[in-house]
Design an enzyme around this catalytic site. Sequence first.
Site, PDB file in Angstrom:
ATOM      1  N   TRP A 180       0.869  -1.180   0.000  1.00  0.00           N
ATOM      2  CA  TRP A 180       0.000   0.000   0.000  1.00  0.00           C
ATOM      3  C   TRP A 180       0.906   1.231   0.000  1.00  0.00           C
ATOM      4  O   TRP A 180       1.849   1.302   0.785  1.00  0.00           O
ATOM      5  CB  TRP A 180      -0.917   0.037   1.235  1.00  0.00           C
ATOM      6  CG  TRP A 180      -1.585   1.376   1.340  1.00  0.00           C
ATOM      7  CD1 TRP A 180      -2.583   1.855   0.550  1.00  0.00           C
ATOM      8  CD2 TRP A 180      -1.226   2.454   2.232  1.00  0.00           C
ATOM      9  NE1 TRP A 180      -2.882   3.147   0.897  1.00  0.00           N
ATOM     10  CE2 TRP A 180      -2.077   3.538   1.912  1.00  0.00           C
ATOM     11  CE3 TRP A 180      -0.283   2.600   3.252  1.00  0.00           C
ATOM     12  CZ2 TRP A 180      -2.011   4.767   2.596  1.00  0.00           C
ATOM     13  CZ3 TRP A 180      -0.212   3.810   3.927  1.00  0.00           C
ATOM     14  CH2 TRP A 180      -1.074   4.880   3.600  1.00  0.00           C
ATOM     15  N   GLU A 221      -3.198  -3.042  -2.172  1.00  0.00           N
ATOM     16  CA  GLU A 221      -4.313  -2.380  -1.471  1.00  0.00           C
ATOM     17  C   GLU A 221      -4.604  -1.014  -2.074  1.00  0.00           C
ATOM     18  O   GLU A 221      -3.717  -0.171  -2.181  1.00  0.00           O
ATOM     19  CB  GLU A 221      -3.946  -2.235   0.015  1.00  0.00           C
ATOM     20  CG  GLU A 221      -5.002  -1.525   0.864  1.00  0.00           C
ATOM     21  CD  GLU A 221      -4.599  -1.409   2.334  1.00  0.00           C
ATOM     22  OE1 GLU A 221      -3.401  -1.612   2.653  1.00  0.00           O
ATOM     23  OE2 GLU A 221      -5.473  -1.104   3.159  1.00  0.00           O
ATOM     24  N   LYS A 223      -6.919   2.687  -2.344  1.00  0.00           N
ATOM     25  CA  LYS A 223      -7.471   3.655  -1.393  1.00  0.00           C
ATOM     26  C   LYS A 223      -8.089   4.823  -2.140  1.00  0.00           C
ATOM     27  O   LYS A 223      -7.612   5.205  -3.206  1.00  0.00           O
ATOM     28  CB  LYS A 223      -6.348   4.141  -0.473  1.00  0.00           C
ATOM     29  CG  LYS A 223      -6.824   5.033   0.660  1.00  0.00           C
ATOM     30  CD  LYS A 223      -5.808   5.095   1.772  1.00  0.00           C
ATOM     31  CE  LYS A 223      -6.245   6.079   2.833  1.00  0.00           C
ATOM     32  NZ  LYS A 223      -5.427   6.043   4.037  1.00  0.00           N
ATOM     33  N   ASP A 254      -9.593  -2.784   1.758  1.00  0.00           N
ATOM     34  CA  ASP A 254      -9.698  -2.305   3.137  1.00  0.00           C
ATOM     35  C   ASP A 254     -11.048  -1.594   3.186  1.00  0.00           C
ATOM     36  O   ASP A 254     -11.310  -0.698   2.377  1.00  0.00           O
ATOM     37  CB  ASP A 254      -8.527  -1.346   3.409  1.00  0.00           C
ATOM     38  CG  ASP A 254      -8.563  -0.727   4.800  1.00  0.00           C
ATOM     39  OD1 ASP A 254      -9.624  -0.237   5.209  1.00  0.00           O
ATOM     40  OD2 ASP A 254      -7.508  -0.700   5.460  1.00  0.00           O
ATOM     41  N   HIS A 257     -11.535   2.167   2.802  1.00  0.00           N
ATOM     42  CA  HIS A 257     -10.946   2.826   1.636  1.00  0.00           C
ATOM     43  C   HIS A 257     -11.891   3.099   0.480  1.00  0.00           C
ATOM     44  O   HIS A 257     -11.465   3.144  -0.671  1.00  0.00           O
ATOM     45  CB  HIS A 257      -9.751   2.015   1.141  1.00  0.00           C
ATOM     46  CG  HIS A 257      -8.591   2.055   2.075  1.00  0.00           C
ATOM     47  ND1 HIS A 257      -7.338   1.610   1.743  1.00  0.00           N
ATOM     48  CD2 HIS A 257      -8.489   2.517   3.335  1.00  0.00           C
ATOM     49  CE1 HIS A 257      -6.523   1.780   2.765  1.00  0.00           C
ATOM     50  NE2 HIS A 257      -7.202   2.326   3.747  1.00  0.00           N
ATOM     51  N   HIS A 281      -8.567  -6.077   4.526  1.00  0.00           N
ATOM     52  CA  HIS A 281      -8.212  -5.405   5.772  1.00  0.00           C
ATOM     53  C   HIS A 281      -9.542  -5.035   6.405  1.00  0.00           C
ATOM     54  O   HIS A 281     -10.286  -4.207   5.857  1.00  0.00           O
ATOM     55  CB  HIS A 281      -7.423  -4.112   5.501  1.00  0.00           C
ATOM     56  CG  HIS A 281      -5.958  -4.328   5.426  1.00  0.00           C
ATOM     57  ND1 HIS A 281      -5.065  -3.298   5.233  1.00  0.00           N
ATOM     58  CD2 HIS A 281      -5.209  -5.459   5.556  1.00  0.00           C
ATOM     59  CE1 HIS A 281      -3.835  -3.793   5.222  1.00  0.00           C
ATOM     60  NE2 HIS A 281      -3.895  -5.087   5.406  1.00  0.00           N
ATOM     61  N   ASP A 289     -11.778   7.210   6.781  1.00  0.00           N
ATOM     62  CA  ASP A 289     -10.958   6.028   7.048  1.00  0.00           C
ATOM     63  C   ASP A 289     -10.283   6.170   8.404  1.00  0.00           C
ATOM     64  O   ASP A 289      -9.063   6.236   8.509  1.00  0.00           O
ATOM     65  CB  ASP A 289      -9.910   5.905   5.920  1.00  0.00           C
ATOM     66  CG  ASP A 289      -9.041   4.676   6.080  1.00  0.00           C
ATOM     67  OD1 ASP A 289      -9.524   3.675   6.643  1.00  0.00           O
ATOM     68  OD2 ASP A 289      -7.876   4.717   5.633  1.00  0.00           O
ATOM     69  N   ASP A 291     -10.109   4.200  10.986  1.00  0.00           N
ATOM     70  CA  ASP A 291      -9.508   3.018  11.601  1.00  0.00           C
ATOM     71  C   ASP A 291      -9.897   2.822  13.053  1.00  0.00           C
ATOM     72  O   ASP A 291      -9.058   2.561  13.906  1.00  0.00           O
ATOM     73  CB  ASP A 291      -7.980   3.026  11.401  1.00  0.00           C
ATOM     74  CG  ASP A 291      -7.600   2.688   9.969  1.00  0.00           C
ATOM     75  OD1 ASP A 291      -7.966   1.599   9.507  1.00  0.00           O
ATOM     76  OD2 ASP A 291      -6.949   3.519   9.299  1.00  0.00           O
ATOM     77  N   ASP A 321      -7.013  -4.274  10.450  1.00  0.00           N
ATOM     78  CA  ASP A 321      -6.204  -3.064  10.257  1.00  0.00           C
ATOM     79  C   ASP A 321      -6.934  -1.874  10.877  1.00  0.00           C
ATOM     80  O   ASP A 321      -7.802  -1.291  10.251  1.00  0.00           O
ATOM     81  CB  ASP A 321      -5.960  -2.809   8.764  1.00  0.00           C
ATOM     82  CG  ASP A 321      -5.155  -1.528   8.530  1.00  0.00           C
ATOM     83  OD1 ASP A 321      -4.541  -1.028   9.494  1.00  0.00           O
ATOM     84  OD2 ASP A 321      -5.143  -1.026   7.391  1.00  0.00           O
TER      85      ASP A 321
HETATM   86  C1  RNT Z   1      -3.734   2.841   5.136  1.00  0.00           C
HETATM   87  C2  RNT Z   1      -3.855   1.393   4.835  1.00  0.00           C
HETATM   88  C3  RNT Z   1      -2.727   0.539   5.303  1.00  0.00           C
HETATM   89  C4  RNT Z   1      -2.237   0.912   6.689  1.00  0.00           C
HETATM   90  C5  RNT Z   1      -1.251  -0.048   7.281  1.00  0.00           C
HETATM   91  C6  RNT Z   1      -0.576   0.511   8.489  1.00  0.00           C
HETATM   92  O1  RNT Z   1      -4.849   3.553   4.833  1.00  0.00           O
HETATM   93  O2  RNT Z   1      -5.060   0.900   5.323  1.00  0.00           O
HETATM   94  O3  RNT Z   1      -3.096  -0.793   5.237  1.00  0.00           O
HETATM   95  O4  RNT Z   1      -3.305   1.056   7.577  1.00  0.00           O
HETATM   96  O5  RNT Z   1      -0.374  -0.463   6.331  1.00  0.00           O
HETATM   97 ZN    ZN Z   2      -5.389  -1.214   5.249  1.00  0.00          ZN
END
Ligand code: RNT
Ligand code: ZN
Length: 412
Positions: A180, A221, A223, A254, A257, A281, A289, A291, A321
């Site tokens: 990523w 990945e 985004k 993810d 994303h 993820h 995003d 998290d 994640d």
């Molecule tokens: C970031 C991505 C990525 C990170 C990690 C730390 O938006 O989701 O996967 O969260 O690599």
């Molecule tokens: Zn991620």
Amino acid sequence: MTRFDGAKEIYSAYGIDAEKAIEALGNVTVSVHCWQGDDVGGFDSPEALSGGIQTTGNYPGKARTPDELMADIDKAFSLIPGKKKLNLHASYAIFDGEKADRDALRPEHFKKWVDFAKERGIGLDFNPTFFSHPMVKDGLTLSSPDEAVRSFWVEHGKRCIEISQYFAEETGVPCVMNIWIPDGCKDIPADRLSPRLRFKKSLDEILSVPYDKSKVYVTLESKVFGIGVESYTVGSAEFCLSYSAKNGIVPLMDNGHYHPTELVSDKISALLAFNDKIALHITRGVRWDSDHVVLLDDETKEIAKEIVRNDALGRVFIATDYFDASINRISAWVTGVRSVQKALLFAMLQPCEKMKELQDKSDFTQLMVLSEEMKMMPFGDIWNEYLSRQGVEADYFGNIKEYEKKVLVNRK
Ligand code: RNT
Ligand code: ZN
């Protein structure tokens, strides 16, 4: 009659075998991200977290050293049932003597993690770290127009493939290596194509390193945007899907994303139709995003249903994640990973065949009624039985509080 026996009977009236579900859940591996323990800090440089991702909060007890992080992972893992892998970032290299920069990382810089994994009988996954580093120039890495920058990061990617294969060989478990990059622009770019072509070329160069595809699964990945990268991300969904499809690597989604009305649960089947393997993820984005810690919410359940009812447990690499620094970090780990597992168990306890039949008959009235009925089933009793068979306490809060008092608060 125990609560479990009663629940089992209730489920079996719907043709659902709770014993089978418990067994199946015990065979699912979740790859647990190491970076919840130290707010994505890592050990290889004092640079602040960058790349458009952010942790907020300053709850006491953040792990400051490899030993502390390992101890915290052990604590968390002791409270998480089932099979686990540990997901590392390159920034978690452990240097005994001389430090190596990201383009010079070698397997030996991860030997301690390999020892850690072997002692616990678990596999390792890996991520090159294309952020929190001075060689990120103007927010760009693999897509940079500066050849010195671009080639530095290509070399980093290559080093990481070598390390991933080392992980697989040492642990005997294939390693998922996820790429990523944070590259993008805050404001409207004048050229959207050139950075993407450079990213493409960089990926080609990284993947030109010979590696054993049965041991290392490279994932990519995508985004939609990040903080400070609002207008344009180089590794968009279309870019990453197309690159993965053309080059035989694995697409990674993810669920933080995408635009907020887009659902990864709906995308899984689309990708399963074209890919042997896909990767996830699992996170919880709140308005962006962000998290947040994964909970047993509707989307997490829907994601799990898509994996389970499409018989895709062997095709989906499931990883967590998220990073929350505002609450006890170990509790964040345990709550989030358990939520993923609960969602999977919930999915395993659905009358999937019956529901598909109703859909095919276009009986959406009964499908709705049955789906709602399922929400009131004694699912918690099956989960508790699973925990006790796995030898894991149902009530983890007290245990974690103890650890906080004894260990975490002393980290000043
Ligand atoms: C970031 C991505 C990525 C990170 C990690 C730390 O938006 O989701 O996967 O969260 O690599
Ligand atoms: Zn991620």
